[in-house]
Design a protein around this motif. Structure first.
Motif, PDB file in Angstrom:
ATOM      1  N   ALA A 194       0.823  -1.213   0.000  1.00 51.85           N
ATOM      2  CA  ALA A 194       0.000   0.000   0.000  1.00 51.85           C
ATOM      3  C   ALA A 194       0.855   1.261   0.000  1.00 51.85           C
ATOM      4  O   ALA A 194       0.489   2.275  -0.595  1.00 51.85           O
ATOM      5  N   ILE A 196       3.604   3.322  -1.427  1.00 50.31           N
ATOM      6  CA  ILE A 196       4.319   3.313  -2.717  1.00 50.31           C
ATOM      7  C   ILE A 196       5.400   4.387  -2.809  1.00 50.31           C
ATOM      8  O   ILE A 196       6.330   4.270  -3.603  1.00 50.31           O
ATOM      9  N   ASP A 198       5.668   7.276  -4.236  1.00 48.11           N
ATOM     10  CA  ASP A 198       5.861   7.661  -5.643  1.00 48.11           C
ATOM     11  C   ASP A 198       6.193   9.153  -5.717  1.00 48.11           C
ATOM     12  O   ASP A 198       5.310  10.008  -5.643  1.00 48.11           O
ATOM     13  N   ARG A 203       2.543  10.767  -4.445  1.00 46.65           N
ATOM     14  CA  ARG A 203       1.670   9.893  -3.661  1.00 46.65           C
ATOM     15  C   ARG A 203       2.505   9.050  -2.699  1.00 46.65           C
ATOM     16  O   ARG A 203       3.458   8.391  -3.119  1.00 46.65           O
ATOM     17  N   ASP A 206      -1.049   4.053  -1.991  1.00 48.30           N
ATOM     18  CA  ASP A 206      -2.109   3.751  -2.947  1.00 48.30           C
ATOM     19  C   ASP A 206      -3.385   3.555  -2.146  1.00 48.30           C
ATOM     20  O   ASP A 206      -3.558   2.541  -1.466  1.00 48.30           O
ATOM     21  N   ASP A 208      -6.259   2.738  -2.887  1.00 52.10           N
ATOM     22  CA  ASP A 208      -7.070   1.570  -3.234  1.00 52.10           C
ATOM     23  C   ASP A 208      -6.607   0.316  -2.506  1.00 52.10           C
ATOM     24  O   ASP A 208      -7.292  -0.713  -2.535  1.00 52.10           O
ATOM     25  N   ARG A 209      -5.447   0.379  -1.894  1.00 52.70           N
ATOM     26  CA  ARG A 209      -4.916  -0.784  -1.178  1.00 52.70           C
ATOM     27  C   ARG A 209      -4.981  -0.600   0.340  1.00 52.70           C
ATOM     28  O   ARG A 209      -4.328  -1.315   1.090  1.00 52.70           O
ATOM     29  N   HIS A 391      -5.098  -4.277  -9.527  1.00 50.13           N
ATOM     30  CA  HIS A 391      -4.761  -2.848  -9.488  1.00 50.13           C
ATOM     31  C   HIS A 391      -3.442  -2.619 -10.213  1.00 50.13           C
ATOM     32  O   HIS A 391      -2.517  -3.411 -10.135  1.00 50.13           O
TER      33      HIS A 391
END
Length: 392
Positions: A194, A196, A198, A203, A206, A208-209, A391
């Motif tokens: 989850a 990341i 980035d 970010r 994530d 979504d995780r 994903h």
């Protein structure tokens, strides 16, 4: 793995855990600790006993705890100045107190590198979300060596400390199951990848995780997610006393029975329920310069040692080794409760553990191992990982 030259069949591997609360398991242990009563509340006291256990090769230490101070009357009101251990001045006739178990475990997490650390956290007086967060944080701080001994304080005095009514046995079993299920769901609420970080997109994670668990229990609801990433072990190791009847939810069932046959019978029930590991609970009073029976008599003169339902060994180190060999036929490990840490722990580390190592019954954990590695438990898959596999 065989014992040298004794003609016996191969021995299974026995895991060794040590309870290190206070000055020992006997209520009068503090009188024979060789230090002032208040010294038990110092960082050095915690550091020294855990270091001794790790250097000896124990795989796990546990830290007992209670909503009430050690030596307190469980029927006394915590708010009545005539009976409360919180308002009565310390008079030197009882243990000085204790530091919260999770705090002790967190303190030594950065001072150790291979021993598991399992505080008692109680399900009824503690918010499930905070309990799960504290344990996940301990697992991160220790790089994967956290355990949780499920605590079951649910009496009137214990729950009055948080403004709750006492729980019946059935209510406590339901709440225990709900809290364990909630903690396990929260530890999975962040997928392993989850975070990341980035830089290009700015970010950190994530979203979504990271998942809401939406848990609804008999007396509470928790939406989640946790506020910390998934623990390094995936799931913190859960150790449940057998009296809680949480065998299907535990990684380790702690069996407290007064004799070998009863331990073996309860261990068999736990295995049939699907418990991965079973540990026997063993109280020990060992021969030192003074015979164990004489030591126990002196301790009992100062304070009664109530029957706990556990096996109790009073005698020589050699007899304890023989007892552990017998236990290895029915359980995967043993949690030892020394009567007086200052007296019994040196005998355990100097005479009992070396003999166990020589027979091949026990092996020192490797540095850097997680508690799951040490116990031979797999790292669980995340319950949310499969639907999230698509994903990007």
């Amino acid at each position: 793995m065989t014992d040298p030259d004794d003609g016996l069949p191969p021995l299974p591997r026995l895991h060794l855990a040590l309870e290190v609360d206070g000055d020992g398991a006997h209520p009068a242990a503090w009188r024979h600790s060789g230090r002032p009563p208040g010294a038990v509340l110092t960082p050095r006291a915690v550091r020294d006993v855990v270091a001794a256990a790790e250097n000896a090769g124990f795989g796990l230490v546990t830290f007992a705890d209670s909503p009430l101070p050690p030596g307190a009357d469980p029927d006394a009101s915590p708010y009545d100045p005539d009976t409360s251990p919180y308002t009565t001045p310390y008079d030197g006739t009882r243990p000085a107190g204790r530091i919260e178990a999770g705090t002790r475990a967190a303190y030594v997490s950065v001072l150790t590198d291979r021993i598991g650390l399992a505080p008692v956290l109680h399900v009824a007086p503690t918010e499930p979300f905070h309990l799960a967060t504290q344990l996940a944080s301990l697992d991160h701080a220790s790089h994967g060596r956290a355990g949780w001994v499920v605590g079951a304080a649910a009496g009137e005095a214990a729950l009055a400390t948080v403004g709750r009514a006492p729980l019946s046995a059935g209510e406590l079993r339901r709440e225990t199951a709900d809290v364990i299920d909630t903690a396990r769901a929260l530890w999975d609420s962040w997928e392993d990848d989850a975070v990341i970080k980035d830089v290009a997109t700015g970010r950190f994670l994530d979203a979504d995780r990271v998942h809401h668990i939406d848990f609804e229990g008999a007396s509470f609801t928790v939406k989640g997610p946790l506020i910390t990433p998934r623990p390094p072990q995936g799931q913190v190791v859960v150790l449940a006393p057998d009296a809680l009847e949480a065998d299907t939810r535990a990684d380790v069932v702690l069996v407290a029975r007064p004799d070998l046959a009863a331990v073996a019978a309860r261990a068999a029930v736990a295995r049939e329920s699907g418990a991965p590991l079973v540990f026997a609970e063993v109280e020990v009073v060992l021969d030192t310069d003074t015979p164990a029976a004489d030591r126990l008599a002196v301790l009992d003169e100062a304070a009664d040692w109530p029957e706990s339902g556990r096996l109790r060994h009073v005698g020589s180190p050699e007899a304890l080794v023989a007892l552990l060999r017998q236990l290895a036929e029915s359980v995967d490990g043993v949690r030892l409760h020394p009567a007086v840490l200052a007296a019994d722990l040196p005998v355990l580390t100097g005479r009992v553990l070396p003999e166990l190592s020589a027979t091949g019954l026990w092996q020192v954990p490797r540095p850097g191992a997680t508690l799951r590695d040490t116990l031979g438990l797999p790292r669980p898959a995340n319950r949310f990982a499969a639907p999230a596999a698509t994903h990007a």
